[in-house]
Design a protein around this motif. Structure first.
Motif, PDB file in Angstrom:
ATOM      1  N   GLU A 117       0.812  -1.215   0.000  1.00 51.27           N
ATOM      2  CA  GLU A 117       0.000   0.000   0.000  1.00 51.27           C
ATOM      3  C   GLU A 117       0.849   1.270   0.000  1.00 51.27           C
ATOM      4  N   THR A 118       2.086   1.181   0.449  1.00 49.35           N
ATOM      5  CA  THR A 118       2.940   2.366   0.478  1.00 49.35           C
ATOM      6  C   THR A 118       3.938   2.392  -0.674  1.00 49.35           C
ATOM      7  N   SER A 119       3.891   1.378  -1.541  1.00 49.58           N
ATOM      8  CA  SER A 119       4.743   1.353  -2.730  1.00 49.58           C
ATOM      9  C   SER A 119       4.101   2.174  -3.837  1.00 49.58           C
ATOM     10  N   PHE A 120       4.813   2.377  -4.924  1.00 47.77           N
ATOM     11  CA  PHE A 120       4.330   3.254  -5.992  1.00 47.77           C
ATOM     12  C   PHE A 120       2.966   2.800  -6.488  1.00 47.77           C
ATOM     13  N   ASN A 121       2.020   3.752  -6.543  1.00 46.21           N
ATOM     14  CA  ASN A 121       0.638   3.472  -6.936  1.00 46.21           C
ATOM     15  C   ASN A 121       0.519   3.545  -8.458  1.00 46.21           C
ATOM     16  N   GLN A 122       0.823   2.445  -9.112  1.00 50.35           N
ATOM     17  CA  GLN A 122       0.823   2.418 -10.571  1.00 50.35           C
ATOM     18  C   GLN A 122      -0.575   2.638 -11.133  1.00 50.35           C
ATOM     19  N   ALA A 123      -1.588   2.133 -10.447  1.00 57.40           N
ATOM     20  CA  ALA A 123      -2.966   2.309 -10.922  1.00 57.40           C
ATOM     21  C   ALA A 123      -3.348   3.780 -10.942  1.00 57.40           C
ATOM     22  N   GLN A 128      -1.218   6.334 -11.198  1.00 56.24           N
ATOM     23  CA  GLN A 128      -0.428   6.951 -12.260  1.00 56.24           C
ATOM     24  C   GLN A 128      -1.085   6.713 -13.620  1.00 56.24           C
ATOM     25  N   GLU A 129      -1.533   5.495 -13.869  1.00 52.16           N
ATOM     26  CA  GLU A 129      -2.167   5.176 -15.155  1.00 52.16           C
ATOM     27  C   GLU A 129      -3.486   5.925 -15.315  1.00 52.16           C
ATOM     28  N   SER A 130      -4.200   6.136 -14.221  1.00 50.60           N
ATOM     29  CA  SER A 130      -5.425   6.921 -14.270  1.00 50.60           C
ATOM     30  C   SER A 130      -5.127   8.364 -14.657  1.00 50.60           C
ATOM     31  N   LEU A 131      -4.081   8.932 -14.074  1.00 51.12           N
ATOM     32  CA  LEU A 131      -3.697  10.310 -14.396  1.00 51.12           C
ATOM     33  C   LEU A 131      -3.245  10.430 -15.841  1.00 51.12           C
ATOM     34  N   LEU A 132      -2.620   9.390 -16.358  1.00 53.43           N
ATOM     35  CA  LEU A 132      -2.137   9.406 -17.747  1.00 53.43           C
ATOM     36  C   LEU A 132      -3.273   9.491 -18.760  1.00 53.43           C
ATOM     37  N   SER A 184       5.656  23.156  -0.957  1.00 53.91           N
ATOM     38  CA  SER A 184       7.013  22.781  -0.551  1.00 53.91           C
ATOM     39  C   SER A 184       7.157  21.299  -0.262  1.00 53.91           C
ATOM     40  N   HIS A 185       6.051  20.607  -0.026  1.00 51.15           N
ATOM     41  CA  HIS A 185       6.145  19.221   0.418  1.00 51.15           C
ATOM     42  C   HIS A 185       5.255  18.272  -0.389  1.00 51.15           C
ATOM     43  N   CYS A 186       3.979  18.174  -0.029  1.00 48.65           N
ATOM     44  CA  CYS A 186       3.131  17.129  -0.625  1.00 48.65           C
ATOM     45  C   CYS A 186       2.872  17.348  -2.113  1.00 48.65           C
ATOM     46  N   VAL A 187       2.560  18.557  -2.519  1.00 48.93           N
ATOM     47  CA  VAL A 187       2.395  18.835  -3.951  1.00 48.93           C
ATOM     48  C   VAL A 187       3.731  18.640  -4.664  1.00 48.93           C
ATOM     49  N   ASN A 188       4.765  19.119  -4.053  1.00 47.80           N
ATOM     50  CA  ASN A 188       6.128  19.007  -4.581  1.00 47.80           C
ATOM     51  C   ASN A 188       6.452  17.559  -4.951  1.00 47.80           C
ATOM     52  N   TYR A 189       6.363  16.675  -3.977  1.00 47.21           N
ATOM     53  CA  TYR A 189       6.836  15.306  -4.223  1.00 47.21           C
ATOM     54  C   TYR A 189       5.805  14.430  -4.917  1.00 47.21           C
ATOM     55  N   THR A 190       4.537  14.801  -4.834  1.00 51.03           N
ATOM     56  CA  THR A 190       3.543  14.111  -5.654  1.00 51.03           C
ATOM     57  C   THR A 190       3.819  14.363  -7.124  1.00 51.03           C
ATOM     58  N   LEU A 191       4.017  15.621  -7.484  1.00 50.46           N
ATOM     59  CA  LEU A 191       4.246  15.940  -8.890  1.00 50.46           C
ATOM     60  C   LEU A 191       5.596  15.417  -9.367  1.00 50.46           C
ATOM     61  N   ARG A 192       6.596  15.430  -8.524  1.00 52.90           N
ATOM     62  CA  ARG A 192       7.889  14.857  -8.927  1.00 52.90           C
ATOM     63  C   ARG A 192       7.728  13.378  -9.278  1.00 52.90           C
ATOM     64  N   ASP A 193       6.956  12.643  -8.480  1.00 52.68           N
ATOM     65  CA  ASP A 193       6.739  11.227  -8.771  1.00 52.68           C
ATOM     66  C   ASP A 193       5.944  11.046 -10.065  1.00 52.68           C
ATOM     67  N   ILE A 194       4.961  11.909 -10.269  1.00 57.35           N
ATOM     68  CA  ILE A 194       4.177  11.841 -11.517  1.00 57.35           C
ATOM     69  C   ILE A 194       5.078  12.081 -12.713  1.00 57.35           C
ATOM     70  N   VAL A 195       5.857  13.144 -12.656  1.00 57.41           N
ATOM     71  CA  VAL A 195       6.709  13.521 -13.786  1.00 57.41           C
ATOM     72  C   VAL A 195       7.766  12.453 -14.066  1.00 57.41           C
ATOM     73  N   ASP A 196       8.328  11.884 -13.031  1.00 59.45           N
ATOM     74  CA  ASP A 196       9.353  10.851 -13.211  1.00 59.45           C
ATOM     75  C   ASP A 196       8.806   9.637 -13.958  1.00 59.45           C
ATOM     76  N   ASN A 197       7.497   9.442 -13.905  1.00 63.10           N
ATOM     77  CA  ASN A 197       6.876   8.276 -14.534  1.00 63.10           C
ATOM     78  C   ASN A 197       5.945   8.670 -15.685  1.00 63.10           C
ATOM     79  N   TRP A 198       6.138   9.866 -16.226  1.00 65.45           N
ATOM     80  CA  TRP A 198       5.282  10.413 -17.291  1.00 65.45           C
ATOM     81  C   TRP A 198       6.095  10.452 -18.584  1.00 65.45           C
ATOM     82  N   PRO A 199       5.512  10.098 -19.709  1.00 67.03           N
ATOM     83  CA  PRO A 199       6.259  10.190 -20.981  1.00 67.03           C
ATOM     84  C   PRO A 199       6.794  11.607 -21.183  1.00 67.03           C
TER      85      PRO A 199
END
Length: 221
Positions: A135-141, A143-147, A160-175
């Motif tokens: 449950e605390t690992s990368f939420n691929q489902a 990410q695919e929904s956002l795609l 500075s924190h939650c938006v920051n690192y949420t979007l960093r994770d999205i971008v790192d896994n975004w084409p």
């Protein structure tokens, strides 16, 4: 708890390093009631012979892994956004827009919970800083929904924190060629006081990664 301060809890915004834990400056509270997650297999070093969790050894290993990731040291935050509290609720003006959208489109809002595992930080909505379970690992489902989005608008708290690192994770896994479809709404979030530099660097990094930065009024221009 602080060994040198009559076992008092650390005050809000205390930064605890891995070395602090190893040196015994800070230790986890002895009466913290936790059952060992069966998936916590990567923390064998923190498991007692009877299968229970050795919180002190866990704290040593956890803070070491947290620092190794390069984002944060352990920060003691004031309690906030607790389920059922005002801080967890959606403000009326945003709630109304969400309802209007549902009425107009027939769609339903997808809510994603995070930060429910006491054993790890979870600034990002997609993955804990130190994953300790499925449950605390990368939420691929998620990410695919956002795609599926033609345009992804990102805002919220805190920049500075939650938006920051949420979007960093999205971008790192975004084409990379589709990052222009992500818009960070610069006027729809703010930094935790004292962490303004982190929010500013976040916006600089997102622009360099190909994300569009815009105010809410500019989002659809």
């Amino acid at each position: 708890n602080n060994n040198n301060n009559n076992n008092r809890h650390p005050p809000p915004f205390t930064i605890i390093s891995a070395q602090d834990v190893k040196d015994g400056k800070w230790k986890p509270r002895a009466n913290l009631a936790l059952s060992l997650d069966k998936e916590l297999t990567t923390f064998d070093c923190a498991t007692n012979a009877d299968g229970s969790l050795n919180l002190l050894e866990y704290a040593k290993e956890y803070t070491t892994r947290l620092e190794a990731k390069g984002r944060f040291q352990l920060c003691i935050w004031p309690e906030h956004c607790l389920i059922g509290s005002d801080g967890h609720a959606i403000v009326n003006s945003v709630r109304k827009i969400m309802n209007d959208w549902s009425d107009a489109t027939g769609g339903s809002v997808q809510f994603v919970m995070k930060g429910q595992n006491l054993l790890t930080e979870m600034y990002s909505a997609l993955e804990a800083d130190v994953p300790v379970s499925k449950e605390t690992s990368f939420n691929q489902a998620l990410q695919e929904s956002l795609l599926q989005s033609d345009q992804l608008l990102v805002g919220g708290q805190a920049m500075s924190h939650c938006v920051n690192y949420t979007l960093r994770d999205i971008v790192d896994n975004w084409p990379q060629d589709k990052r222009k479809n992500i818009t960070l709404l610069t006027d729809c979030g703010s930094a935790v006081p004292g962490f303004e530099a982190a929010a500013e660097q976040f916006q600089v990094d997102m622009k360099a990664a190909g994300v569009r930065l815009a105010t809410a009024s500019e989002a659809f221009e």
